[in-house]
Design an enzyme around this catalytic site. Structure first.
Site, PDB file in Angstrom:
ATOM      1  N   ARG A 193       0.870  -1.178   0.000  1.00  0.00           N
ATOM      2  CA  ARG A 193       0.000   0.000   0.000  1.00  0.00           C
ATOM      3  C   ARG A 193       0.902   1.222   0.000  1.00  0.00           C
ATOM      4  O   ARG A 193       2.116   1.126   0.067  1.00  0.00           O
ATOM      5  CB  ARG A 193      -1.016  -0.016   1.150  1.00  0.00           C
ATOM      6  N   GLY A 194       0.253   2.404  -0.088  1.00  0.00           N
ATOM      7  CA  GLY A 194       1.045   3.629  -0.247  1.00  0.00           C
ATOM      8  C   GLY A 194       1.161   3.902  -1.744  1.00  0.00           C
ATOM      9  O   GLY A 194       1.477   2.993  -2.525  1.00  0.00           O
ATOM     10  N   ALA A 195       0.897   5.161  -2.123  1.00  0.00           N
ATOM     11  CA  ALA A 195       0.757   5.478  -3.541  1.00  0.00           C
ATOM     12  C   ALA A 195       1.944   5.039  -4.421  1.00  0.00           C
ATOM     13  O   ALA A 195       1.751   4.338  -5.434  1.00  0.00           O
ATOM     14  CB  ALA A 195       0.483   6.974  -3.696  1.00  0.00           C
ATOM     15  N   ARG A 250      -7.283  -0.409  -6.712  1.00  0.00           N
ATOM     16  CA  ARG A 250      -7.495   0.702  -5.775  1.00  0.00           C
ATOM     17  C   ARG A 250      -7.682   1.979  -6.588  1.00  0.00           C
ATOM     18  O   ARG A 250      -6.844   2.313  -7.422  1.00  0.00           O
ATOM     19  CB  ARG A 250      -6.315   0.849  -4.793  1.00  0.00           C
ATOM     20  N   GLN A 253      -2.366   2.731  10.049  1.00  0.00           N
ATOM     21  CA  GLN A 253      -1.060   2.742   9.375  1.00  0.00           C
ATOM     22  C   GLN A 253      -0.014   3.527  10.163  1.00  0.00           C
ATOM     23  O   GLN A 253       1.176   3.249  10.048  1.00  0.00           O
ATOM     24  CB  GLN A 253      -1.193   3.362   7.963  1.00  0.00           C
ATOM     25  N   ASP A 288      -1.925  10.820  -2.139  1.00  0.00           N
ATOM     26  CA  ASP A 288      -2.292   9.765  -3.100  1.00  0.00           C
ATOM     27  C   ASP A 288      -2.625  10.356  -4.455  1.00  0.00           C
ATOM     28  O   ASP A 288      -2.595   9.649  -5.471  1.00  0.00           O
ATOM     29  CB  ASP A 288      -3.474   8.957  -2.571  1.00  0.00           C
ATOM     30  N   ASN A 319      -5.231  12.704   0.497  1.00  0.00           N
ATOM     31  CA  ASN A 319      -4.415  11.799   1.316  1.00  0.00           C
ATOM     32  C   ASN A 319      -5.341  11.050   2.279  1.00  0.00           C
ATOM     33  O   ASN A 319      -6.565  11.232   2.266  1.00  0.00           O
ATOM     34  CB  ASN A 319      -3.346  12.600   2.077  1.00  0.00           C
ATOM     35  N   LYS A 320      -4.762  10.214   3.082  1.00  0.00           N
ATOM     36  CA  LYS A 320      -5.521   9.366   4.018  1.00  0.00           C
ATOM     37  C   LYS A 320      -6.568  10.164   4.796  1.00  0.00           C
ATOM     38  O   LYS A 320      -6.302  11.286   5.226  1.00  0.00           O
ATOM     39  CB  LYS A 320      -4.518   8.691   4.971  1.00  0.00           C
TER      40      LYS A 320
END
Ligand SMILES: CSC[C@@H](O)[C@@H](O)C(=O)COP(=O)(O)O
EC number: 5.3.1.23
Length: 369
Positions: free
Chosen positions: A57-59, A94, A205, A246, A256-257
């Site tokens: 995960r993570g862009a 995603r 996270q 992201d 973002n998150k």
């Protein structure tokens, strides 16, 4: 291949091509921080699933994994139809992080000029180049952002407190990370710093991954509940916020998150500078209004209703934490409008969060704009 970031003092990367030349090994991030396990990915289905269930995960890391996924697909069906199907499968894994689409477009564009029999090797090599470029970008983000932290330390003559949300460290990229790269760079330069780590519910996270990373490097940090940031800022306990992204629009809106926007609001109210750190592959030049246009991933409500953790006896358990029967919603990202963002830390330097600011750093986009 060795990375710069460390687990137990051992240099590590999040994704590494295997010696067999047809697969990659990734760290299973669903098992961190309690177990360090690798997974081998060698098929399209495995790569798409790893992205979907957040083994990776993570862009930036999603983008690199998708590029390798396209390569694997070319071993299974190297026709144009096979290519189109693989792009669609990976793109659907995603929806919010634009690095995924960017990487797919780059590799697929390359493959369309390539004979079918050469497509696997070409895609595998291109995925490797994307990974290397990401490492270089994150390293440069670290240098530019590290200077911001060093300047604050000089100005204030004391320890600098950085607040970050989610995990935008090396686990979210290939090496170094985005938001944490400046932290690592400043720390390695001997700047006295401390990081407030937002827990980042529902998937935690921050508590699980950012804390794990910072521990691995010995960077002083404290995990706080997501709701603590505003209070800390009001009391002068935060000198700078740095988050990842992201997807960032051509006008500087930062997706973002979930929860990032609330931190930006608190930062604005308390005069704390709020930066987003991102490589060029996170900029979606086709969008101008992040709130209206960025697709926000809605994830399984079970991420909200349940939590998994380690028991005191060392075993693991998943427990329900929401009143049974209550409906839940789980939007995974939010958008912080450019007006709340002090600057965008990119591999080319720090841009003002605006169309002009980004074009000043990426003048080659002027014609398209
Ligand atoms: C360098 S990563 C930037 C973002 O991808 C990060 O901040 C983030 O929001 C990650 O979300 P995740 O849902 O864990 O993939």
């Amino acid at each position: 291949m060795l990375g710069r970031m460390k687990i137990d003092g051992r240099p590590t990367r999040t994704i590494v091509p295997d010696a067999d030349g047809i697969s990659v090994r990734v760290i299973d991030q669903t098992r961190l921080p309690f177990a360090l396990e690798e997974r081998r990915l060698s098929t399209l289905a495995e790569a798409a699933e790893a992205i979907r269930i957040m083994i990776v995960r993570g862009a930036p890391l999603i983008g690199v994994t998708a590029a390798y996924g396209l390569a694997f697909a070319m071993r299974e069906d190297a026709s144009n139809d096979g290519l189109d199907r693989a792009v669609a499968t990976l793109a659907a894994a995603r929806p919010t992080a634009v690095n995924l689409r960017w990487a797919l477009d780059r590799v697929a564009g390359n493959l369309r000029q390539t004979a079918s029999r050469e497509r696997f090797e070409r895609a595998f090599a291109e995925a490797g180049r994307i990974a290397e470029e990401d490492v270089a970008s994150c390293h440069a983000i670290g240098s530019h952002g590290g200077r911001l932290i060093a300047d604050l330390a000089r100005e204030r003559g004391r320890r600098i407190n950085v607040l970050t949300h989610c995990n935008a460290g090396w686990l979210a990229a290939v090496d170094w990370g985005t938001a944490l790269a400046p932290v690592y760079a400043a720390y390695e330069d001997g700047i006295d710093l401390h990081v407030w780590v937002d827990e980042t519910r529902p998937r935690s996270q921050g508590a699980a991954l950012t804390a794990f990373e910072l521990n691995g490097h010995g960077v002083p940090h404290t995990v706080v509940a997501d709701n603590a940031g505003g209070h800390l800022m009001q009391h002068g306990e935060v000198d700078i916020c740095i988050v990842g992204s992201d997807r960032t629009t051509a006008t500087g809106d930062v997706c973002n998150k979930i929860g990032t926007y609330l931190k930006a609001l608190a930062a604005r109210d308390t005069g704390v500078p709020f930066y987003a750190a991102l490589p060029f592959s996170t900029i979606d030049w086709s969008l101008r209004d992040g709130v209206a246009e960025i697709p926000i991933e809605e994830r399984d409500g079970r991420e909200v209703t349940h939590m998994t953790g380690r028991l005191d006896d060392g075993g693991f358990a998943t427990v329900q934490v929401v009143s049974p029967g209550s409906p839940v919603a789980n939007p995974a990202f939010d958008v912080t409008p450019a007006r709340l963002v002090t600057g965008l830390i990119t591999e080319r330097g720090v841009a003002e969060a605006s169309a002009e600011g980004l074009l000043a750093l990426y003048p080659e986009r002027r014609a398209a704009a």
